[in-house]
Write a protein that holds these residues in place. Structure first.
Motif, PDB file in Angstrom:
ATOM      1  N   GLY A  52       0.790  -1.219   0.000  1.00 15.81           N
ATOM      2  CA  GLY A  52       0.000   0.000   0.000  1.00 15.81           C
ATOM      3  C   GLY A  52       0.821   1.266   0.000  1.00 15.81           C
ATOM      4  O   GLY A  52       0.444   2.274   0.624  1.00 15.81           O
ATOM      5  N   ASP A  53       1.926   1.276  -0.756  1.00 16.09           N
ATOM      6  CA  ASP A  53       2.854   2.400  -0.700  1.00 16.09           C
ATOM      7  C   ASP A  53       2.281   3.687  -1.278  1.00 16.09           C
ATOM      8  O   ASP A  53       2.797   4.773  -1.006  1.00 16.09           O
ATOM      9  N   ALA A  54       1.201   3.607  -2.061  1.00 13.92           N
ATOM     10  CA  ALA A  54       0.584   4.815  -2.617  1.00 13.92           C
ATOM     11  C   ALA A  54      -0.572   5.320  -1.766  1.00 13.92           C
ATOM     12  O   ALA A  54      -1.283   6.241  -2.171  1.00 13.92           O
ATOM     13  N   GLY A  55      -0.759   4.736  -0.586  1.00 14.39           N
ATOM     14  CA  GLY A  55      -1.870   5.123   0.275  1.00 14.39           C
ATOM     15  C   GLY A  55      -1.538   6.299   1.164  1.00 14.39           C
ATOM     16  O   GLY A  55      -0.452   6.870   1.116  1.00 14.39           O
ATOM     17  N   GLY A  56      -2.504   6.648   2.019  1.00 24.13           N
ATOM     18  CA  GLY A  56      -2.323   7.750   2.944  1.00 24.13           C
ATOM     19  C   GLY A  56      -3.047   9.001   2.486  1.00 24.13           C
ATOM     20  O   GLY A  56      -3.403   9.138   1.309  1.00 24.13           O
ATOM     21  N   PHE A  57      -3.250   9.923   3.440  1.00 22.13           N
ATOM     22  CA  PHE A  57      -4.026  11.131   3.160  1.00 22.13           C
ATOM     23  C   PHE A  57      -3.340  12.405   3.636  1.00 22.13           C
ATOM     24  O   PHE A  57      -3.979  13.434   3.773  1.00 22.13           O
ATOM     25  N   ASP A  58      -2.037  12.351   3.904  1.00 18.67           N
ATOM     26  CA  ASP A  58      -1.350  13.568   4.328  1.00 18.67           C
ATOM     27  C   ASP A  58       0.035  13.610   3.699  1.00 18.67           C
ATOM     28  O   ASP A  58       0.578  12.592   3.280  1.00 18.67           O
ATOM     29  N   ASP A  59       0.596  14.803   3.651  1.00 20.46           N
ATOM     30  CA  ASP A  59       1.930  14.999   3.095  1.00 20.46           C
ATOM     31  C   ASP A  59       3.019  14.982   4.156  1.00 20.46           C
ATOM     32  O   ASP A  59       4.199  15.155   3.846  1.00 20.46           O
ATOM     33  N   ASP A  60       2.624  14.779   5.419  1.00 16.71           N
ATOM     34  CA  ASP A  60       3.593  14.823   6.510  1.00 16.71           C
ATOM     35  C   ASP A  60       4.331  13.502   6.689  1.00 16.71           C
ATOM     36  O   ASP A  60       5.471  13.479   7.150  1.00 16.71           O
ATOM     37  N   THR A  61       3.670  12.388   6.344  1.00 15.18           N
ATOM     38  CA  THR A  61       4.307  11.085   6.480  1.00 15.18           C
ATOM     39  C   THR A  61       5.279  10.880   5.326  1.00 15.18           C
ATOM     40  O   THR A  61       4.868  10.918   4.162  1.00 15.18           O
ATOM     41  N   ARG A  63       7.073   9.409   2.350  1.00 14.31           N
ATOM     42  CA  ARG A  63       6.551   8.367   1.479  1.00 14.31           C
ATOM     43  C   ARG A  63       7.340   7.073   1.594  1.00 14.31           C
ATOM     44  O   ARG A  63       6.769   5.989   1.459  1.00 14.31           O
ATOM     45  N   ASP A  64       8.636   7.175   1.886  1.00 10.50           N
ATOM     46  CA  ASP A  64       9.432   5.945   1.953  1.00 10.50           C
ATOM     47  C   ASP A  64       9.149   5.142   3.208  1.00 10.50           C
ATOM     48  O   ASP A  64       9.580   3.992   3.324  1.00 10.50           O
ATOM     49  N   THR A  65       8.405   5.713   4.162  1.00 12.83           N
ATOM     50  CA  THR A  65       8.043   4.969   5.370  1.00 12.83           C
ATOM     51  C   THR A  65       6.670   4.313   5.256  1.00 12.83           C
ATOM     52  O   THR A  65       6.288   3.525   6.125  1.00 12.83           O
ATOM     53  N   MET A  66       5.921   4.646   4.196  1.00 12.18           N
ATOM     54  CA  MET A  66       4.546   4.159   4.093  1.00 12.18           C
ATOM     55  C   MET A  66       4.445   2.632   4.009  1.00 12.18           C
ATOM     56  O   MET A  66       3.586   2.031   4.680  1.00 12.18           O
ATOM     57  N   PRO A  67       5.270   1.925   3.232  1.00  9.32           N
ATOM     58  CA  PRO A  67       5.122   0.471   3.178  1.00  9.32           C
ATOM     59  C   PRO A  67       5.262  -0.200   4.539  1.00  9.32           C
ATOM     60  O   PRO A  67       4.442  -1.056   4.902  1.00  9.32           O
ATOM     61  N   ALA A  68       6.287   0.180   5.304  1.00 10.36           N
ATOM     62  CA  ALA A  68       6.477  -0.431   6.622  1.00 10.36           C
ATOM     63  C   ALA A  68       5.340  -0.055   7.568  1.00 10.36           C
ATOM     64  O   ALA A  68       4.877  -0.885   8.368  1.00 10.36           O
ATOM     65  N   SER A 207      -3.406   5.294   9.043  1.00 10.82           N
ATOM     66  CA  SER A 207      -2.967   6.105   7.903  1.00 10.82           C
ATOM     67  C   SER A 207      -4.050   6.219   6.836  1.00 10.82           C
ATOM     68  O   SER A 207      -4.002   7.124   5.988  1.00 10.82           O
ATOM     69  N   GLN A 208      -5.028   5.335   6.877  1.00  8.04           N
ATOM     70  CA  GLN A 208      -6.096   5.324   5.875  1.00  8.04           C
ATOM     71  C   GLN A 208      -7.432   5.811   6.434  1.00  8.04           C
ATOM     72  O   GLN A 208      -8.285   6.287   5.673  1.00  8.04           O
ATOM     73  N   THR A 209      -7.650   5.645   7.723  1.00  2.00           N
ATOM     74  CA  THR A 209      -8.960   5.962   8.301  1.00  2.00           C
ATOM     75  C   THR A 209      -8.913   7.083   9.334  1.00  2.00           C
ATOM     76  O   THR A 209      -9.967   7.533   9.780  1.00  2.00           O
ATOM     77  N   GLY A 210      -7.721   7.528   9.716  1.00  2.00           N
ATOM     78  CA  GLY A 210      -7.610   8.525  10.771  1.00  2.00           C
ATOM     79  C   GLY A 210      -8.250   9.855  10.430  1.00  2.00           C
ATOM     80  O   GLY A 210      -8.606  10.621  11.328  1.00  2.00           O
ATOM     81  N   HIS A 211      -8.415  10.138   9.146  1.00  2.00           N
ATOM     82  CA  HIS A 211      -9.013  11.411   8.726  1.00  2.00           C
ATOM     83  C   HIS A 211     -10.537  11.368   8.744  1.00  2.00           C
ATOM     84  O   HIS A 211     -11.183  12.410   8.586  1.00  2.00           O
ATOM     85  N   LEU A 212     -11.123  10.187   8.928  1.00  2.00           N
ATOM     86  CA  LEU A 212     -12.577  10.056   8.923  1.00  2.00           C
ATOM     87  C   LEU A 212     -13.121  10.468  10.284  1.00  2.00           C
ATOM     88  O   LEU A 212     -12.732   9.914  11.312  1.00  2.00           O
TER      89      LEU A 212
END
Length: 247
Positions: A52-61, A63-68, A207-212
């Motif tokens: 899910g490396d293309a996931g997420g809803f913010d620019d603060d995380t 991108r290279d840490t998203m898979p882990a 990372s996927q639902t925290g904005h809801l």
């Protein structure tokens, strides 16, 4: 194009392998059902094609840490419904998955290793009324590759012979496939009792639902509508699938 009417689910299932494209696919579509299988004593394992490396809803995380991060979230989500076996394939990027021979081989290897009676996977059929979400091209690709792995590759000892000759993975016949997210699903599973596990699993995907702002209300609305469409009593919650016997 749509699925045929669902077959009745087999009643002697002991092992299930869930093969889906991204972390959170299982939990949005089927975590309540998975929790009910685990509660019934069925051995359930997860295989995720991407991290899910293309996931997420913010620019603060970064991108290279998203898979882990998403791998960690998926393991926590699995634990919320009682699943401890979680595997990820390497070499597949979120948003670029195709139903390649390589992917078919990798899924075939997993089927032969886990030897499941039932597969749960993404639908290979697009929902034209729901292009966003269920009809993600990665979902369609994983559903197609998994279907081709189920038949004929996993059951044919001469398909991908290196799996047998080099890895000792003997042919295996999956008897039933459950498709999640496809058009007009007609087999509903009442998940009212296991809903708390589903909610916890989806909250683990922060990372996927925290904005809801109200995930609980959103889920209840969708699951209540699914239950009502299936003719379940008021107040029940349900997930829906299409079931195909492999013959």
């Amino acid at each position: 194009m749509s699925f045929p009417p669902s077959a009745s689910p087999l009643t002697d299932i002991t092992r299930v392998l869930c093969v889906l494209a991204h972390p959170d696919d299982i939990d949005f579509g089927a975590a309540g059902t998975v929790a009910s299988w685990v509660a019934a004593g069925i051995d359930v394992s997860y295989l995720l094609v991407t991290r899910g490396d293309a996931g997420g809803f913010d620019d603060d995380t970064p991108r290279d840490t998203m898979p882990a991060l998403r791998e960690t979230e998926q393991r926590a989500a699995a634990a919320a419904v009682g699943v401890t076996s979680v595997e990820f394939l390497d070499g597949y990027q979120d948003g670029t998955v195709t139903p390649s021979l390589r992917l078919r081989r990798d899924i075939t290897a997993a089927i032969r290793r886990h030897r499941p009676d039932r597969i749960l996977t993404n639908s290979p059929l697009r929902r034209w009324e729901a292009l966003a979400g269920p009809s993600h091209p990665d979902h369609l690709a994983v559903g197609e590759a998994t279907t081709c792995a189920v038949y004929p590759a996993a059951r044919n000892p001469y398909a991908f012979p290196e799996l047998r000759e080099q890895l000792g993975l003997e042919a295996w016949t999956v008897r039933e496939v459950w498709y999640s997210g496809g058009p007009a699903p007609d087999h509903a599973v009442d998940i009212t009792d296991t809903y708390p596990g589903k909610l916890a699993a989806l909250r683990a995907h922060a990372s996927q639902t925290g904005h809801l702002t109200d995930l609980d209300a959103l889920l209840r609305q969708r699951l209540t509508a699914t239950a009502a469409a299936a003719g379940l009593p008021d107040g029940r919650l349900a997930e829906a699938f299409t079931i195909v016997r492999t013959g």
